[in-house]
Design an enzyme around this catalytic site. Structure first.
Site, mmCIF file in Angstrom:
data_model
loop_
_atom_site.group_PDB
_atom_site.id
_atom_site.type_symbol
_atom_site.label_atom_id
_atom_site.label_comp_id
_atom_site.label_asym_id
_atom_site.label_seq_id
_atom_site.Cartn_x
_atom_site.Cartn_y
_atom_site.Cartn_z
ATOM 1 N N ASP A 1 27.516 76.283 31.551
ATOM 2 C CA ASP A 1 28.102 76.160 30.221
ATOM 3 C C ASP A 1 29.569 75.727 30.334
ATOM 4 O OD1 ASP A 1 25.688 76.989 29.251
ATOM 5 O OD2 ASP A 1 26.393 78.932 28.496
ATOM 6 N N LYS B 1 19.181 79.223 28.463
ATOM 7 C CA LYS B 1 18.438 80.310 27.807
ATOM 8 C C LYS B 1 17.578 81.108 28.784
ATOM 9 C CE LYS B 1 18.508 77.939 23.409
ATOM 10 N NZ LYS B 1 19.725 78.615 22.965
ATOM 11 N N ASN C 1 14.884 82.562 14.829
ATOM 12 C CA ASN C 1 15.666 82.886 13.648
ATOM 13 C C ASN C 1 14.975 82.175 12.472
ATOM 14 O OD1 ASN C 1 16.509 80.178 13.619
ATOM 15 N ND2 ASN C 1 18.376 80.630 14.748
ATOM 16 N N THR D 1 15.139 87.126 14.120
ATOM 17 C CA THR D 1 16.527 87.583 14.279
ATOM 18 C C THR D 1 17.379 87.039 13.133
ATOM 19 O OG1 THR D 1 16.922 85.719 15.775
ATOM 20 C CG2 THR D 1 16.399 87.832 16.786
ATOM 21 N N GLY E 1 21.027 87.452 13.072
ATOM 22 C CA GLY E 1 22.441 87.610 13.433
ATOM 23 C C GLY E 1 22.908 89.036 13.196
ATOM 24 N N THR F 1 27.531 83.162 21.501
ATOM 25 C CA THR F 1 26.690 82.437 22.470
ATOM 26 C C THR F 1 25.910 83.438 23.318
ATOM 27 O OG1 THR F 1 28.484 80.833 22.630
ATOM 28 C CG2 THR F 1 26.694 80.621 24.217
ATOM 29 N N GLY G 1 21.137 85.730 21.108
ATOM 30 C CA GLY G 1 19.677 85.655 20.996
ATOM 31 C C GLY G 1 19.012 85.871 22.346
ATOM 32 N N ASP G 2 19.635 85.387 23.406
ATOM 33 C CA ASP G 2 19.061 85.566 24.742
ATOM 34 C C ASP G 2 19.111 87.034 25.156
ATOM 35 O OD1 ASP G 2 18.662 82.835 24.872
ATOM 36 O OD2 ASP G 2 20.649 82.478 25.724
HETATM 37 O O1 RIB Z 1 21.464 80.472 24.087
HETATM 38 C C1 RIB Z 1 22.693 80.121 24.633
HETATM 39 C C2 RIB Z 1 22.504 79.080 25.687
HETATM 40 O O2 RIB Z 1 22.043 77.897 25.079
HETATM 41 C C3 RIB Z 1 23.764 78.680 26.410
HETATM 42 O O3 RIB Z 1 24.041 79.478 27.532
HETATM 43 C C4 RIB Z 1 23.534 77.218 26.744
HETATM 44 O O4 RIB Z 1 23.362 76.970 28.100
HETATM 45 C C5 RIB Z 1 22.290 76.833 25.955
HETATM 46 O O5 RIB Z 1 21.187 76.742 26.753
#
Ligand code: RIB
Length: 297
Positions: A13, A40, A183, A213, A215, A241, A244-245
């Site tokens: 990133d 992700k 979402n 989801t 937020g 950022t 969600g993961d």
């Molecule tokens: O969900 C966030 C991710 O989306 C970031 O880390 C980026 O790499 C994209 O894949």
């Protein structure tokens, strides 16, 4: 200890902090630049590993400096990398991210992630067979997403499909997922519906159980009958950022405690994740999550 297998993307990133988002043709001065691990798939693997799961990541990196750094980072998190492929003729995936006012915008270049194949997945079928949950997202080829859903179904292992970035998918694929975790916008795209439709109605239309989801508002989940709301946890937002993961990684880890508890823990982990910078920067360890939850109602 939950065993989780993640099939997904691994990105570097490239994050710029800015006072606001630049418009087309505009140049802005940013405040800060960071290079941090993301993607992700990798993010969900790290979230699950920090929460105590034994995690295997099936994915691909390029034969470049980013690839080496990404691999080292995943190793440090204790993630099993026996099914991580280094692709000789591709660069590692990258995500150019702008963070402004707690929101983000992201452009992903898949690179080696576009080379995660169904054959690579089949090679991991023994690990998948003994997993408690499988996580898959959509930054890898769709044929591999389909193969994951089919393999999980065939082996009787629950697959959580996080449909991001969203595309319309065949209904028969969705029926193979144990849970789909979009979402509102992603759910509408997935179903080919209007994103302005009421999200509860969209959840009713889905041919599979949905954990939606919202937020800071938390999440809604529906297996049969009406949707249930898990409120979000109030925090000071630095960077959303990877929220969600974090949610998905935690959901997979706590699924064996039942869906209501898993969704509550996932909302709490996601809330903690947005209080620090970077997709993986704020993902909590299990102790931190448990301690924090004791202070909440
Ligand atoms: O969900 C966030 C991710 O989306 C970031 O880390 C980026 O790499 C994209 O894949």
């Amino acid at each position: 200890m939950a065993r989780v297998v993640v099939i997904g993307s691994i990105n570097m990133d490239l994050v710029t902090l800015a006072p606001r988002f630049a418009g087309p043709g505009e140049t802005l001065l940013g405040d800060r630049f960071l290079t941090v691990p993301g993607g992700k798939g990798a993010n969900q693997a790290v979230a699950a590993a920090r929460l105590g799961a034994e995690v295997t990541l099936v994915g691909a990196i390029g034969d470049d400096a980013f690839g080496a750094q990404l691999r080292e980072g995943l190793e440090r998190e204790g993630i099993h990398l026996g099914h991580l492929r280094r692709v000789a003729d591709a660069g590692s995936g990258t995500a150019s991210i702008t963070v402004a006012g707690g929101e983000n915008s992201i452009i992903v270049v898949p690179g080696a992630n576009a080379r995660v194949t169904p054959a690579q997945l089949e090679a991991a079928s023994d690990v998948i067979r003994s997993a408690d949950a499988v996580l898959v997202q959509m930054e890898i080829p769709l044929e591999t997403v389909e193969a994951t859903l089919r393999l999980g179904h065939r082996l009787g292992v629950p697959v959580i499909l996080n449909p991001a970035p969203a595309q319309r998918l065949p209904v028969e694929w969705l029926k193979l997922a144990r849970y789909v975790t979009p979402n509102q916008h992603e759910l509408a795209t997935l179903l080919g519906a209007d994103p302005n439709d009421d999200f509860r109605e969209l959840m009713r239309q889905a041919p599979c159980p949905v954990v939606l989801t919202r937020g800071g508002e938390g999440a809604w989940y529906r297996e049969d009958g009406e949707a249930t709301h898990q409120p979000g946890f109030a925090v000071d937002v630095i960077d959303t950022t990877g929220a969600g993961d974090t949610f998905n990684g935690a959901l997979a880890v706590f699924l064996h405690e039942g869906l209501p508890q898993a969704v509550r823990n996932a909302c709490a982990a996601a809330a903690l994740s947005v209080t620090r910078l970077g997709a993986q920067g704020g993902m909590p360890m299990l102790d931190e999550l448990n301690t924090w939850l004791t202070t909440r109602t």
